[in-house]
Design an enzyme around this catalytic site. Structure first.
Site, PDB file in Angstrom:
ATOM      1  N   THR A  11       0.835  -1.207   0.000  1.00 23.59           N
ATOM      2  CA  THR A  11       0.000   0.000   0.000  1.00 23.59           C
ATOM      3  C   THR A  11       0.863   1.247   0.000  1.00 23.59           C
ATOM      4  O   THR A  11       1.998   1.228   0.499  1.00 23.59           O
ATOM      5  CB  THR A  11      -0.942   0.021   1.223  1.00 23.59           C
ATOM      6  OG1 THR A  11      -1.822   1.151   1.115  1.00 23.59           O
ATOM      7  CG2 THR A  11      -0.191   0.127   2.542  1.00 23.59           C
ATOM      8  N   ASN A  13      -0.971   3.957   1.069  1.00 20.29           N
ATOM      9  CA  ASN A  13      -1.861   4.711   1.947  1.00 20.29           C
ATOM     10  C   ASN A  13      -1.288   4.654   3.374  1.00 20.29           C
ATOM     11  O   ASN A  13      -1.358   3.626   4.057  1.00 20.29           O
ATOM     12  CB  ASN A  13      -3.265   4.079   1.881  1.00 20.29           C
ATOM     13  CG  ASN A  13      -4.274   4.804   2.751  1.00 20.29           C
ATOM     14  OD1 ASN A  13      -3.937   5.339   3.797  1.00 20.29           O
ATOM     15  ND2 ASN A  13      -5.525   4.804   2.320  1.00 20.29           N
ATOM     16  N   GLU A  43      -1.870  -1.413 -11.148  1.00 15.20           N
ATOM     17  CA  GLU A  43      -3.186  -0.965 -11.617  1.00 15.20           C
ATOM     18  C   GLU A  43      -4.278  -1.831 -11.023  1.00 15.20           C
ATOM     19  O   GLU A  43      -4.193  -3.069 -11.088  1.00 15.20           O
ATOM     20  CB  GLU A  43      -3.237  -1.070 -13.139  1.00 15.20           C
ATOM     21  CG  GLU A  43      -3.204   0.292 -13.806  1.00 15.20           C
ATOM     22  CD  GLU A  43      -3.743   0.192 -15.203  1.00 15.20           C
ATOM     23  OE1 GLU A  43      -4.915   0.556 -15.409  1.00 15.20           O
ATOM     24  OE2 GLU A  43      -2.959  -0.252 -16.073  1.00 15.20           O
ATOM     25  N   ASP A  72      -7.409  -4.259   0.180  1.00 17.07           N
ATOM     26  CA  ASP A  72      -8.314  -3.510  -0.689  1.00 17.07           C
ATOM     27  C   ASP A  72      -9.611  -3.327   0.078  1.00 17.07           C
ATOM     28  O   ASP A  72     -10.146  -4.277   0.658  1.00 17.07           O
ATOM     29  CB  ASP A  72      -8.554  -4.200  -2.026  1.00 17.07           C
ATOM     30  CG  ASP A  72      -9.015  -3.178  -3.061  1.00 17.07           C
ATOM     31  OD1 ASP A  72      -8.206  -2.296  -3.416  1.00 17.07           O
ATOM     32  OD2 ASP A  72     -10.192  -3.220  -3.481  1.00 17.07           O
ATOM     33  N   PHE A 153      -9.104   8.731   8.114  1.00 19.32           N
ATOM     34  CA  PHE A 153      -8.942   9.133   6.712  1.00 19.32           C
ATOM     35  C   PHE A 153     -10.209   8.778   5.939  1.00 19.32           C
ATOM     36  O   PHE A 153     -11.156   8.210   6.486  1.00 19.32           O
ATOM     37  CB  PHE A 153      -7.712   8.443   6.097  1.00 19.32           C
ATOM     38  CG  PHE A 153      -7.884   6.956   5.838  1.00 19.32           C
ATOM     39  CD1 PHE A 153      -7.780   6.044   6.877  1.00 19.32           C
ATOM     40  CD2 PHE A 153      -8.140   6.478   4.559  1.00 19.32           C
ATOM     41  CE1 PHE A 153      -7.932   4.682   6.655  1.00 19.32           C
ATOM     42  CE2 PHE A 153      -8.291   5.108   4.313  1.00 19.32           C
ATOM     43  CZ  PHE A 153      -8.193   4.220   5.374  1.00 19.32           C
ATOM     44  N   TYR A 155     -13.546   8.144   4.294  1.00 19.37           N
ATOM     45  CA  TYR A 155     -14.937   8.420   4.663  1.00 19.37           C
ATOM     46  C   TYR A 155     -15.163   8.392   6.178  1.00 19.37           C
ATOM     47  O   TYR A 155     -16.310   8.472   6.627  1.00 19.37           O
ATOM     48  CB  TYR A 155     -15.865   7.402   3.982  1.00 19.37           C
ATOM     49  CG  TYR A 155     -15.776   7.426   2.466  1.00 19.37           C
ATOM     50  CD1 TYR A 155     -16.493   8.353   1.720  1.00 19.37           C
ATOM     51  CD2 TYR A 155     -14.953   6.531   1.785  1.00 19.37           C
ATOM     52  CE1 TYR A 155     -16.408   8.386   0.332  1.00 19.37           C
ATOM     53  CE2 TYR A 155     -14.855   6.548   0.396  1.00 19.37           C
ATOM     54  CZ  TYR A 155     -15.585   7.483  -0.318  1.00 19.37           C
ATOM     55  OH  TYR A 155     -15.489   7.514  -1.689  1.00 19.37           O
ATOM     56  N   ASP A 156     -14.105   8.295   6.967  1.00 19.18           N
ATOM     57  CA  ASP A 156     -14.260   8.209   8.431  1.00 19.18           C
ATOM     58  C   ASP A 156     -15.126   9.321   9.034  1.00 19.18           C
ATOM     59  O   ASP A 156     -15.905   9.065   9.952  1.00 19.18           O
ATOM     60  CB  ASP A 156     -12.885   8.200   9.125  1.00 19.18           C
ATOM     61  CG  ASP A 156     -12.205   6.840   9.042  1.00 19.18           C
ATOM     62  OD1 ASP A 156     -12.882   5.840   8.715  1.00 19.18           O
ATOM     63  OD2 ASP A 156     -10.988   6.773   9.303  1.00 19.18           O
ATOM     64  N   LYS A 176     -11.313   2.772  16.690  1.00 20.40           N
ATOM     65  CA  LYS A 176     -11.559   2.238  15.343  1.00 20.40           C
ATOM     66  C   LYS A 176     -10.901   0.867  15.171  1.00 20.40           C
ATOM     67  O   LYS A 176     -11.489  -0.051  14.605  1.00 20.40           O
ATOM     68  CB  LYS A 176     -11.014   3.234  14.294  1.00 20.40           C
ATOM     69  CG  LYS A 176     -11.255   2.787  12.857  1.00 20.40           C
ATOM     70  CD  LYS A 176     -10.667   3.765  11.839  1.00 20.40           C
ATOM     71  CE  LYS A 176     -10.830   3.223  10.420  1.00 20.40           C
ATOM     72  NZ  LYS A 176     -10.150   4.036   9.399  1.00 20.40           N
ATOM     73  N   HIS A 181     -13.528  -2.803   9.849  1.00 22.53           N
ATOM     74  CA  HIS A 181     -13.427  -3.822   8.792  1.00 22.53           C
ATOM     75  C   HIS A 181     -11.992  -4.348   8.690  1.00 22.53           C
ATOM     76  O   HIS A 181     -11.747  -5.534   8.596  1.00 22.53           O
ATOM     77  CB  HIS A 181     -13.883  -3.193   7.476  1.00 22.53           C
ATOM     78  CG  HIS A 181     -13.235  -1.867   7.153  1.00 22.53           C
ATOM     79  ND1 HIS A 181     -13.103  -0.859   8.087  1.00 22.53           N
ATOM     80  CD2 HIS A 181     -12.656  -1.376   6.026  1.00 22.53           C
ATOM     81  CE1 HIS A 181     -12.495   0.176   7.546  1.00 22.53           C
ATOM     82  NE2 HIS A 181     -12.212  -0.120   6.291  1.00 22.53           N
TER      83      HIS A 181
HETATM   84  P1  ITT Z   1      -3.633   1.427  -1.702  1.00 21.88           P
HETATM   85  O1  ITT Z   1      -4.356   0.893  -2.929  1.00 21.88           O
HETATM   86  O2  ITT Z   1      -2.270   1.982  -1.986  1.00 21.88           O
HETATM   87  O3  ITT Z   1      -3.636   0.437  -0.578  1.00 21.88           O
HETATM   88  P2  ITT Z   1      -5.955   3.197  -1.480  1.00 21.88           P
HETATM   89  O4  ITT Z   1      -6.354   4.227  -0.469  1.00 21.88           O
HETATM   90  O5  ITT Z   1      -6.038   3.577  -2.940  1.00 21.88           O
HETATM   91  O6  ITT Z   1      -4.461   2.700  -1.128  1.00 21.88           O
HETATM   92  P3  ITT Z   1      -8.021   1.210  -1.941  1.00 21.88           P
HETATM   93  O7  ITT Z   1      -7.813   1.123  -3.406  1.00 21.88           O
HETATM   94  O8  ITT Z   1      -8.239  -0.058  -1.165  1.00 21.88           O
HETATM   95  O9  ITT Z   1      -6.783   1.903  -1.213  1.00 21.88           O
HETATM   96  O10 ITT Z   1      -9.224   2.213  -1.672  1.00 21.88           O
HETATM   97  C1  ITT Z   1      -9.722   2.306  -0.397  1.00 21.88           C
HETATM   98  C2  ITT Z   1     -10.598   3.539  -0.279  1.00 21.88           C
HETATM   99  O11 ITT Z   1     -11.768   3.176   0.485  1.00 21.88           O
HETATM  100  C3  ITT Z   1      -9.887   4.618   0.524  1.00 21.88           C
HETATM  101  O12 ITT Z   1      -9.175   5.490  -0.315  1.00 21.88           O
HETATM  102  C4  ITT Z   1     -11.055   5.284   1.238  1.00 21.88           C
HETATM  103  O13 ITT Z   1     -11.696   6.164   0.363  1.00 21.88           O
HETATM  104  C5  ITT Z   1     -11.997   4.101   1.511  1.00 21.88           C
HETATM  105  N1  ITT Z   1     -11.666   3.445   2.789  1.00 21.88           N
HETATM  106  C6  ITT Z   1     -11.151   2.190   2.976  1.00 21.88           C
HETATM  107  N2  ITT Z   1     -10.940   1.947   4.274  1.00 21.88           N
HETATM  108  C7  ITT Z   1     -11.321   3.057   4.927  1.00 21.88           C
HETATM  109  C8  ITT Z   1     -11.330   3.428   6.281  1.00 21.88           C
HETATM  110  O14 ITT Z   1     -10.846   2.623   7.228  1.00 21.88           O
HETATM  111  N3  ITT Z   1     -11.776   4.638   6.604  1.00 21.88           N
HETATM  112  C9  ITT Z   1     -12.234   5.485   5.674  1.00 21.88           C
HETATM  113  N4  ITT Z   1     -12.250   5.230   4.369  1.00 21.88           N
HETATM  114  C10 ITT Z   1     -11.789   4.019   3.978  1.00 21.88           C
END
Ligand code: ITT
Length: 199
Positions: A11, A13, A43, A72, A153, A155-156, A176, A181
């Protein structure tokens, strides 16, 4: 004491990394791909959390070799037919722009009385380019009409988990991490991680 085994997260993130690192404690040395500039951007062409998690874990472990864990995840809103789902990170039109994502969600939910939603997370563990196991978790809740709280971060600030009166962004990481999840998926993965990775 030998150093803890290394676990690389597929990741970019930093919030996911911080949550997973906090939940795993000192069992593993947790790094993410930002420590490995040679890692390609993977991708996310799948249509499910599992497909995308698998692409990320296999793609990164093919390059780095060792054990790699991907995440994901996303938000499913009943009134929107399950959207934004796997497209959660680009819902507002720009990948990773959380404030635009939240603005679009608020706009789409305006006037809606059905507010039920859930976060879902799928984790895939891979080694040498091949997925070895996957684990999923979800948390039910509802979408509120105005953003609240500054922690977390994505939608929290718009999501209140069932049984609580505050959003994830108000509750903060330590709460949290007891019910999210991500924590539920990770709780299922722990045994597998400890038995496989320490060998
Ligand atoms: P990586 O692919 O690099 O891991 P990403 O943020 O793009 O990072 P995803 O493709 O899995 O990850 O997209 C997840 C999205 O879902 C994230 O950007 C948020 O918008 C939302 N999301 C997932 N988990 C969340 C959480 O714990 N709290 C709030 N929003 C969340």
């Amino acid at each position: 004491m030998p150093p803890p085994p290394r676990l690389i997260l597929a990741t970019r993130n930093a919030h996911k990394t911080a949550e997973i690192r906090a939940m795993l404690g000192d069992r593993f040395e947790v790094l993410d791909v930002t420590s490995f500039p040679e890692c390609p951007e993977i991708e996310e062409t799948g249509t499910t959390f599992l497909e995308n998690a698998r692409l990320k874990a296999e793609g990164i472990s093919r390059v780095l070799g060792g054990w790699v864990l991907s995440d994901d995840s996303g938000l499913e809103v009943d009134a929107l037919g399950g959207a934004p789902g796997v497209w959660s990170s680009s819902f507002g039109g720009e990948e990773g722009n959380h404030s635009r994502n939240n603005e679009r969600l608020l706009a789409e939910m305006e006037g809606q009385t059905e507010r039920r939603a859930r976060f879902r997370c799928t984790l895939v563990l891979a080694r040498e380019g091949l997925a070895q196991a996957n684990f999923s978790g979800s948390v039910e809740g509802r979408i509120i009409a105005n953003s609240r709280g500054a922690q977390g971060f994505g939608y929290d600030p718009l999501f209140i988990p069932d049984g609580f009166a505050q959003t994830f962004a108000e509750l903060g990481e330590s709460v949290k991490n007891t019910l999210s999840h991500r924590s539920r998926a990770l709780a299922k993965a722990i045994d597998f991680l400890e038995h496989s990775i320490s060998k």
